[in-house]
Design a protein around this motif. Sequence first.
Motif, mmCIF file in Angstrom:
data_model
loop_
_atom_site.group_PDB
_atom_site.id
_atom_site.type_symbol
_atom_site.label_atom_id
_atom_site.label_comp_id
_atom_site.label_asym_id
_atom_site.label_seq_id
_atom_site.Cartn_x
_atom_site.Cartn_y
_atom_site.Cartn_z
ATOM 1 N N LEU A 30 14.602 2.814 21.254
ATOM 2 C CA LEU A 30 13.536 2.235 20.407
ATOM 3 C C LEU A 30 14.501 1.334 19.307
ATOM 4 C CD1 LEU A 30 11.144 4.987 19.662
ATOM 5 C CD2 LEU A 30 10.787 3.320 21.419
ATOM 6 N N LEU A 31 15.535 1.942 18.795
ATOM 7 C CA LEU A 31 16.216 1.273 17.941
ATOM 8 C C LEU A 31 16.777 0.043 18.318
ATOM 9 C CD1 LEU A 31 17.094 1.184 14.993
ATOM 10 C CD2 LEU A 31 19.034 2.638 15.526
ATOM 11 N N SER A 32 17.579 0.024 19.645
ATOM 12 C CA SER A 32 17.832 -1.339 20.189
ATOM 13 C C SER A 32 16.739 -2.194 20.448
ATOM 14 C CB SER A 32 18.305 -0.920 21.612
ATOM 15 O OG SER A 32 17.342 -0.352 22.475
ATOM 16 N N ARG A 33 15.520 -1.842 20.814
ATOM 17 C CA ARG A 33 14.152 -2.811 20.827
ATOM 18 C C ARG A 33 14.012 -3.445 19.598
ATOM 19 N NH1 ARG A 33 11.279 -6.387 23.086
ATOM 20 N NH2 ARG A 33 9.119 -6.520 22.670
ATOM 21 N N PHE A 34 14.310 -2.457 18.422
ATOM 22 C CA PHE A 34 14.030 -3.092 17.054
ATOM 23 C C PHE A 34 15.046 -4.005 16.588
ATOM 24 C CE2 PHE A 34 14.960 -2.560 12.449
ATOM 25 C CZ PHE A 34 13.787 -3.006 12.078
ATOM 26 N N MET A 35 16.230 -3.923 17.305
ATOM 27 C CA MET A 35 17.603 -4.880 16.741
ATOM 28 C C MET A 35 17.617 -5.966 18.076
ATOM 29 S SD MET A 35 20.295 -2.117 15.670
ATOM 30 C CE MET A 35 21.238 -3.312 14.991
ATOM 31 N N GLY A 36 16.839 -5.769 18.794
ATOM 32 C CA GLY A 36 16.969 -7.076 20.001
ATOM 33 C C GLY A 36 18.410 -6.949 20.506
ATOM 34 N N LEU A 37 18.620 -5.739 21.334
ATOM 35 C CA LEU A 37 20.053 -5.589 21.971
ATOM 36 C C LEU A 37 19.936 -5.495 23.609
ATOM 37 C CD1 LEU A 37 21.232 -2.566 19.469
ATOM 38 C CD2 LEU A 37 21.506 -5.031 19.323
ATOM 39 N N ASN A 38 20.916 -6.010 23.912
ATOM 40 C CA ASN A 38 20.891 -5.957 25.721
ATOM 41 C C ASN A 38 21.431 -4.464 26.100
ATOM 42 O OD1 ASN A 38 23.828 -5.957 25.272
ATOM 43 N ND2 ASN A 38 23.853 -8.078 25.487
ATOM 44 N N LEU A 63 0.789 -1.290 0.108
ATOM 45 C CA LEU A 63 0.093 0.076 0.051
ATOM 46 C C LEU A 63 0.818 1.176 0.049
ATOM 47 C CD1 LEU A 63 -2.494 -1.367 2.673
ATOM 48 C CD2 LEU A 63 -2.857 -1.352 0.238
ATOM 49 N N THR A 64 0.404 2.366 0.396
ATOM 50 C CA THR A 64 1.221 3.432 0.652
ATOM 51 C C THR A 64 2.278 3.403 1.867
ATOM 52 O OG1 THR A 64 -0.562 4.886 0.107
ATOM 53 C CG2 THR A 64 1.297 6.037 1.039
ATOM 54 N N PRO A 65 3.833 3.320 1.127
ATOM 55 C CA PRO A 65 4.402 2.970 2.085
ATOM 56 C C PRO A 65 4.830 3.986 3.353
ATOM 57 C CG PRO A 65 5.552 3.566 -0.002
ATOM 58 C CD PRO A 65 4.239 3.515 -0.128
ATOM 59 N N LEU A 66 4.911 3.694 4.603
ATOM 60 C CA LEU A 66 5.249 4.507 5.594
ATOM 61 C C LEU A 66 6.794 4.466 5.656
ATOM 62 C CD1 LEU A 66 2.936 5.437 8.316
ATOM 63 C CD2 LEU A 66 5.275 4.945 8.817
ATOM 64 N N ARG A 67 7.519 5.317 5.577
ATOM 65 C CA ARG A 67 8.816 5.467 5.832
ATOM 66 C C ARG A 67 9.642 6.118 6.989
ATOM 67 N NH1 ARG A 67 7.976 1.386 3.780
ATOM 68 N NH2 ARG A 67 8.488 0.766 1.700
ATOM 69 N N LEU A 68 10.508 5.674 7.421
ATOM 70 C CA LEU A 68 11.099 6.605 8.586
ATOM 71 C C LEU A 68 12.797 6.578 8.074
ATOM 72 C CD1 LEU A 68 9.492 4.990 11.706
ATOM 73 C CD2 LEU A 68 9.148 7.455 10.729
ATOM 74 N N SER A 69 13.399 7.490 8.837
ATOM 75 C CA SER A 69 14.941 7.592 8.870
ATOM 76 C C SER A 69 15.499 7.396 10.112
ATOM 77 C CB SER A 69 15.268 9.018 8.524
ATOM 78 O OG SER A 69 16.657 9.294 8.292
ATOM 79 N N LEU A 70 16.677 6.396 10.130
ATOM 80 C CA LEU A 70 17.205 6.041 11.384
ATOM 81 C C LEU A 70 17.734 7.074 12.237
ATOM 82 C CD1 LEU A 70 19.310 2.738 10.492
ATOM 83 C CD2 LEU A 70 17.335 3.001 12.011
ATOM 84 N N ASP A 71 18.415 8.193 11.761
ATOM 85 C CA ASP A 71 18.582 9.199 12.490
ATOM 86 C C ASP A 71 17.778 10.171 13.239
ATOM 87 O OD1 ASP A 71 17.646 10.270 10.276
ATOM 88 O OD2 ASP A 71 19.450 11.504 9.770
ATOM 89 N N GLU A 72 16.194 9.687 12.941
ATOM 90 C CA GLU A 72 15.132 10.468 13.671
ATOM 91 C C GLU A 72 14.547 9.491 14.817
ATOM 92 O OE1 GLU A 72 13.302 12.769 9.686
ATOM 93 O OE2 GLU A 72 12.185 11.038 10.295
ATOM 94 N N ILE A 73 15.292 8.124 15.147
ATOM 95 C CA ILE A 73 14.802 7.253 15.882
ATOM 96 C C ILE A 73 15.581 7.231 17.242
ATOM 97 C CG2 ILE A 73 14.364 5.039 16.192
ATOM 98 C CD1 ILE A 73 13.919 4.578 13.416
ATOM 99 N N ASN A 74 15.000 7.400 18.304
ATOM 100 C CA ASN A 74 15.816 7.293 19.588
ATOM 101 C C ASN A 74 16.442 5.789 19.743
ATOM 102 O OD1 ASN A 74 15.917 6.450 22.659
ATOM 103 N ND2 ASN A 74 15.860 8.624 22.512
ATOM 104 N N PRO A 75 17.711 5.812 20.249
ATOM 105 C CA PRO A 75 18.381 4.745 20.288
ATOM 106 C C PRO A 75 17.786 3.414 20.988
ATOM 107 C CG PRO A 75 19.962 6.407 20.544
ATOM 108 C CD PRO A 75 18.476 6.973 20.564
#
Length: 595
Positions: free
Chosen positions: A209-217, A195-207
């Motif tokens: 949240l990004l660690s949750r996305f990557m599964g980091l300790n 459908l209409t793609p919803l995109r984001l930029s990595l430099d706009e994401i808090n670390p």
Amino acid sequence: MNLASRTPTKTIIIPTCGRPGSARTAKPAASTSRKQRAAITYIFPRMSISPPSPANRLFQRTYINLLHPLNHFMKLADFYSSTYAKISQNALACGRALSDSRPSQFEVRIPLSTLNRHGLIAGSTGTGKSRSAQLLAEQLSLAGVPVLFTDVKGDVSDFSTPADAKKISQRCKDLSHPVIPTAFPAHYWSLSTRLTPLRLSLDEINPALLSRFMGLNPTQESHLSVALLYAKQKKFRVIDLEDLSSLLKFLRENPNEMAGLSTSTLEVLLRKSTELHASGLNSLFSASSIDPQDILSQDEEGRGIINVLNLSDFRDKPDVFSAATAFILYKLFISLPDIGDQPKPVLAVFIDEAHYLFINANRSLVDLMTTILRQIRSKGVAVFFITQEPQDIAEGVLGQLSNKVLFALRAFTQNDINEIRALSRGLPPSQLYKIEDELKALPIGTSLCSFLSETGELLPPIKTAWYSPSSSMGMASEQLMLSISRQSPLHSRYTQKARKEKLSISTGAPAPSAAPASRRRAAPQPQEEPRAPGFVSFLGLLAKRFIGFIGWTLDQIIKGILNFIGWILHKLIFAPLTSIFHTLTFGIFRRKRRR
């Protein structure tokens, strides 16, 4: 045996079958329950009678059964008039209050002005969570409030199709609430290109949240934060996972660029980034990230657009779709301006399957989400969490959810019972219901609602039968979603792949060569060749070697002396004592053995 003599001495109130105005003083019959006796005393506080005769016992039982619903209705009327009746018409209609499992004429509403205090919609599967959220989204659209609705299963997506009048006619008749089937303006987004793609930029994401996305300790999260901080200081824009891998490779090969980084941890981060890139999740990120103003839109009639984020493509990856939802919420948090309290919210966000976001979440993620919910209300954004397992939502986040809609919660184990008890204690006390018992036995489409009034008072829960939605309660067809999304100008804007320059940190400039000067690094300066050592340097080197030899010699001498002292002590003291101990021990053992 006289049954009346075994009952309590408390008198009850009920008229007799005799002449008008006559009354007798008596004790209640053994067959009347405690609730029925309380109902009688509530209705007739100044009358008392003697125990009914066997001829009047049937009349008394029938009369009590008629009084109990009336008693409950009068209590409900008193409660409603002092709480929910004070809510103004600038509110969303939810349903009818139930009086002894029967719909009453009292309508339960939630104020628009307090929606930005956020809310919780919880209940087991099939109890009516999705339909209640659908009804709220429809009424918000009619009030001119745009909606962002994340749909994980795809069953709350058909807002653009009117409801089937035959399916909702009986519900409308029972609740005395006519519903006109209506189609609402909707736009369909997806995390893929379907459908209409919803995109984001990595430099706009808090670390966090990004660690949750990557599964980091926590250790890996701290390394990721330092790496992104380095990129921000050097003005390198990290747009997607490909850029993140280039950044991690550079820091791994140049550990002196940033202090405190472990090469082994950078290897783990690089491996996880490569795995996500190989699984196709790099398509979530792009230089043309979502503009919040594209969500805050209305149609020609002034109705808010319902933006449905279809997450069915990632239904088997809860970490991905929950993190993507949190990305969008964080983007709204950092992008929208502060506007203070308003008569209605600017945007309402419904997060489906919200408990996945907090499963195995670390402290930094919980603190971040708590901060977002606490401060985003000043930006006019209302957030509703929809979940089957409210106990998995962090306690700090639950404390920010003032409006609660609790459907039936099924209890099969002792842990389930304890969780329901803890959830019921989080609600204001009620004089009408035993909240813990009600949560276990609520019928489908009925919930306990506790809302925040316009004066800031948290109202006690009230049992509510919800209205039927005006749009279709089925799944939107693929053809319908494609046609609606492609007719919107947003589809062409976000479908076009933005031209992205490859991040080249080691050479100091991205390819091609037309890169901004801010992203170039200065070329390394040629180092001078080392000069041959002179006479002074030779003397210093000789002195250094001599001092090292003297230290080694003294060390060997001290070790020899200590070893000699230890040998003397062993021969003169420890060895004789050991032999004496063995002689005494074995001598006693031999004597006992001879006996």
